[in-house]
Scaffold this active site. Sequence first.
Site, PDB file in Angstrom:
ATOM      1  N   LYS A   1       0.801  -1.520   0.450  1.00 22.80           N
ATOM      2  CA  LYS A   1       0.073  -0.092  -0.247  1.00 22.80           C
ATOM      3  C   LYS A   1       0.936   1.206  -0.086  1.00 22.80           C
ATOM      4  CE  LYS A   1      -4.449  -1.785   0.081  1.00 22.80           C
ATOM      5  NZ  LYS A   1      -4.462  -2.661  -1.380  1.00 22.80           N
TER       6      LYS A   1
ATOM      7  N   LYS B   1      -1.916 -11.491  -7.781  1.00 23.40           N
ATOM      8  CA  LYS B   1      -3.260 -12.722  -7.420  1.00 23.40           C
ATOM      9  C   LYS B   1      -4.909 -12.037  -8.875  1.00 23.40           C
ATOM     10  CE  LYS B   1      -3.908  -9.711  -3.473  1.00 23.40           C
ATOM     11  NZ  LYS B   1      -4.089  -9.335  -2.487  1.00 23.40           N
TER      12      LYS B   1
ATOM     13  N   LYS C   1      -9.262  -6.641  -7.121  1.00 23.48           N
ATOM     14  CA  LYS C   1     -10.441  -5.885  -7.286  1.00 23.48           C
ATOM     15  C   LYS C   1      -9.954  -4.663  -7.754  1.00 23.48           C
ATOM     16  CE  LYS C   1     -12.855  -6.439  -2.951  1.00 23.48           C
ATOM     17  NZ  LYS C   1     -12.220  -6.378  -1.649  1.00 23.48           N
TER      18      LYS C   1
HETATM   19  P1  TYM Z   1     -10.020  -8.326   0.717  1.00 19.77           P
HETATM   20  O1  TYM Z   1     -11.458  -7.850   0.850  1.00 19.77           O
HETATM   21  O2  TYM Z   1      -9.120  -7.926  -0.094  1.00 19.77           O
HETATM   22  O3  TYM Z   1     -10.725 -10.514   0.199  1.00 19.77           O
HETATM   23  C1  TYM Z   1     -11.651 -11.188   0.684  1.00 19.77           C
HETATM   24  C2  TYM Z   1     -11.021 -12.495   0.555  1.00 19.77           C
HETATM   25  O4  TYM Z   1     -10.763 -13.196  -0.673  1.00 19.77           O
HETATM   26  C3  TYM Z   1      -9.227 -13.474  -0.314  1.00 19.77           C
HETATM   27  N1  TYM Z   1      -9.371 -13.143  -1.612  1.00 19.77           N
HETATM   28  C4  TYM Z   1      -8.421 -14.050  -2.557  1.00 19.77           C
HETATM   29  N2  TYM Z   1      -8.242 -15.519  -2.239  1.00 19.77           N
HETATM   30  C5  TYM Z   1      -7.506 -16.023  -3.585  1.00 19.77           C
HETATM   31  N3  TYM Z   1      -7.232 -15.750  -4.531  1.00 19.77           N
HETATM   32  C6  TYM Z   1      -7.587 -14.291  -4.937  1.00 19.77           C
HETATM   33  N4  TYM Z   1      -6.839 -13.973  -5.943  1.00 19.77           N
HETATM   34  C7  TYM Z   1      -7.753 -13.726  -3.810  1.00 19.77           C
HETATM   35  N5  TYM Z   1      -8.388 -12.243  -3.720  1.00 19.77           N
HETATM   36  C8  TYM Z   1      -8.360 -11.953  -2.106  1.00 19.77           C
HETATM   37  C9  TYM Z   1      -8.691 -13.288   0.749  1.00 19.77           C
HETATM   38  O5  TYM Z   1      -7.795 -13.672   1.161  1.00 19.77           O
HETATM   39  C10 TYM Z   1     -10.467 -12.491   1.657  1.00 19.77           C
HETATM   40  O6  TYM Z   1     -10.357 -14.308   2.343  1.00 19.77           O
HETATM   41  N6  TYM Z   1      -8.030  -8.265   5.204  1.00 19.77           N
HETATM   42  C11 TYM Z   1      -9.283  -8.705   4.636  1.00 19.77           C
HETATM   43  C12 TYM Z   1     -10.581  -8.795   4.659  1.00 19.77           C
HETATM   44  C13 TYM Z   1     -10.788  -8.521   6.526  1.00 19.77           C
HETATM   45  C14 TYM Z   1     -10.664  -9.872   7.211  1.00 19.77           C
HETATM   46  C15 TYM Z   1     -10.621  -9.866   8.538  1.00 19.77           C
HETATM   47  C16 TYM Z   1     -10.654 -11.380   6.746  1.00 19.77           C
HETATM   48  C17 TYM Z   1     -10.667  -7.269   7.293  1.00 19.77           C
HETATM   49  N7  TYM Z   1     -10.716  -8.458   8.993  1.00 19.77           N
HETATM   50  C18 TYM Z   1     -10.998 -10.344   9.387  1.00 19.77           C
HETATM   51  C19 TYM Z   1     -10.520 -12.508   7.785  1.00 19.77           C
HETATM   52  C20 TYM Z   1     -10.345 -11.584   9.370  1.00 19.77           C
HETATM   53  C21 TYM Z   1      -9.550  -8.215   3.162  1.00 19.77           C
HETATM   54  O7  TYM Z   1      -9.062  -7.495   2.636  1.00 19.77           O
HETATM   55  O8  TYM Z   1      -9.696  -8.909   1.998  1.00 19.77           O
END
Ligand code: TYM
Length: 332
Positions: A113, A195, A198
């Site tokens: 970031k 990867k 979004k």
């Molecule tokens: P976020 O919003 O970026 O993504 C949500 C979930 O999608 C998974 N993910 C992926 N898995 C496989 N391949 C990919 N290309 C890929 N891109 C995203 C992420 O691993 C995630 O599970 N920090 C977290 C949000 C969060 C969270 C938490 C998660 C906040 N508090 C507590 C678990 C527990 C995040 O940014 O996810």
Amino acid sequence: MAKEIVLSGIRPTGFLHLGNYFGAVQNYVRMQYEYDCYFFVADLHSLTTHPDTKSLRQNVHRLLGELLASGLDPDQAVIYVQSDVPEIAELYLYLNMLAYKGELEKTVTFKDKVRQQPQNINAGLLTYPVLQAADILIHRAVKVPVGKDQEQHLEMARNFAERFNHRYGEVLPLPYPFNYGASLTKILSLDGNGKMSKSENQMVTIYLADEDDLIRKKIMKAKTDSGPAVPGMPKPDYIENLFTLMQLVSPAETASAYLQDYENGAIRYGDMKKQLAEDMVAYIKPIREKAKSIENDKEYLTYIIEKGGEKARANAVETIKLVRKAMHLDYV
Ligand code: TYM
């Protein structure tokens, strides 16, 4: 016997894509029948990168629509919005005293970031993993379904919980990442560059909201090559990724037939992509259509948000009581 507690969250920063779906959401849907589950929209986390909140409401509604359309059931799991549970912010504050600047600065997502938004390196960004730990620990969750990119955040959550327990007494169980498969999932972007995510190049990311023709177009453009130079040689990442997607959305016989072609050195990627595109369209279309209709049903969304918020809060209050007591923050 009480069921194990599961928690996971997603930021409302854009449409859900295949990485989110196969890395996380698909596991949520299965886990809700087996565990005591909490799934939430991480709106507070989104403020670290998206300070403009004008479209937050719409994004939160859309994400809830996509989660419900994917099969999350409010009668099986607690579904809520992070900011409706202020106890998370309170626990975040306590955990911040147990998190060190050096380790936070070394976090991979923080370093990413810093590169992406050098004009806004705020303290929230630095302490992002602490807020994530608070999300998990507030429900005393032990299993956290996430994709591979969240592994480090989970390790940090365990460290913070251990430090808390060591200093104040055993209150917080240690949480571990979870996936039904043997390892955590990582879906690559269709150009094989890192990867799927979004916000990056939208033509190499497939969203659950994509229309049929757009899905076809993106898959037909996915990176391939002229085929294995030697039959059966190890697959490059971007080819492996296409096979992974095929295994996820196509009938098992289809995927194994193309795998066989690869092993024999007879693979035709054009045909494989056409097949994958049709299977992907068939997979996504019902989710997309259902998500749209839920997103527009404001009354239903209000019901979900209120009901989930209440349940999540009731549980969070119990943890905060234990935390305060352990910390001797009780004076009457
Ligand atoms: P976020 O919003 O970026 O993504 C949500 C979930 O999608 C998974 N993910 C992926 N898995 C496989 N391949 C990919 N290309 C890929 N891109 C995203 C992420 O691993 C995630 O599970 N920090 C977290 C949000 C969060 C969270 C938490 C998660 C906040 N508090 C507590 C678990 C527990 C995040 O940014 O996810």
